[in-house]
Design an enzyme around this catalytic site. Sequence first.
Site, short mmCIF file in Angstrom:
data_model
loop_
_atom_site.label_atom_id
_atom_site.label_comp_id
_atom_site.label_asym_id
_atom_site.label_seq_id
_atom_site.Cartn_x
_atom_site.Cartn_y
_atom_site.Cartn_z
N HIS A 64 0.83 -1.20 0.00
CA HIS A 64 0.00 0.00 0.00
C HIS A 64 0.87 1.26 0.00
CE1 HIS A 64 -2.43 3.07 2.32
NE2 HIS A 64 -3.20 2.84 1.27
N GLU A 67 2.15 1.87 -3.48
CA GLU A 67 1.10 2.46 -4.33
C GLU A 67 1.02 3.96 -4.12
OE1 GLU A 67 -2.96 3.85 -3.49
OE2 GLU A 67 -2.97 1.72 -2.94
#
Length: 435
Positions: A64, A67
């Site tokens: 995450h 990203e």
Amino acid sequence: RHTRCSRDWSSDVCSSDLMPNIHKLKNGLTVITDFIDTVETVSVGMWNKVGARNEQEKVNGVAHLLEHMAFKGTANRTALDIAKEVEMVGGAVNAYTSREVTAYYMKVLKEDIGLSIDIISDILQNSTFDAKELDRERGVILQEIGMYLDTPDDVVFDKWQEVAYPDQPMGRSILGKSEIIKSISRDQVEGFMKSFYRPDRMVFSVSGNFQEDLVLDLVEKHFNNLPNGQDDHSPKASYKGGEFRQEKELEQVNIILGFEGVDFYSDLYYSTAVYSTVLGSGMSSRLFQEIREKRGLVYSVSSYTSSFSDSGIFGVYAGTGQKEVKELIPVLCDQLNISAKNFTPEELQRARAQFKASLLMGQESTSRRCRSNASKYLMHNEIISHEEIISKIDAVQLEDLERARLNILKSNITLSSIGPVQDLESLDSIKARFN
């Protein structure tokens, strides 16, 4: 639409008039082109079969974080440059990380498709992972974690997952823990990308109004330096079940009562989804009618399913008062104990209609089509037509729903609850309610 084959990129895949076209580039990247001549926009994106389940425990949250960092500057653009270029053409750019997939996508007017491909390729191949930007983004994610911790109906889902899949990546938070996010290094973020991102795990999806030959030329030109990671760390999901219970001063008890569901490839996939729809999707569902409309025990109650490549979940979520929870649990268990053979043909037909409407309404959005095409291909190595999906839904009978129900109830219960839980009966007592 006429039938088109891939050009000279080692592919002999052709598609019919109504299906998207699938192309394989020499570097192993799959490109899906889905032309719609009735819109003025185009959605593009890269879907990667990499997510939180690929993480080692010591870097939980790195997928995450990666990203987020992809948008924080490349060798060619600063983070502000990326934002300005997207918004200068009225476009939208975003990304998400799930347990098995990470995606980066944009939506623009049809004349700006070149820019969208350029930006997506830039962030995936030329991100610098600047140390100062990383420190700033840690703060952003810590705020995101804090916001999540202040939202009990979010926490209860993550805690359910953690208890259902203990001591394994499938059960860990996608956001990660604050202490880990604070310590993840730049090299670990970049290293995760270099270890796991690679073309044969990626699908570049395009949906909307565009010239296919131009798009293929642009994709081949721009995506020529993708990472070529060789790490395959992805422990098999192992559902266990159990309980998380947290006493907290809230107005409501947030509860999830759930079981193991089915994976993407199960012959009960559609039956389980239709069963969940009849049971707890919409205002006419059995749970809504029995628990909210007839008894007034909740404001919100619903059932849901979620599938992974090697497991799945089925759950019922409810938010109720401290006193009402005593009556809620017996009624909820009674509903799960009812044989699906006793459902009515009208209920089955209504569930089918909900599925078809959702499927076909999604065809009116380039964003949803772009995502759907990529997701189907990543999981099935093909794009299943809407006609085939509808035929599978239409084939589901009440006997199939009963098979799905029994398959769900044979697994261990997972119970997650947060709030004034002192009157919530014990897990053993709840288990005894199922026959």
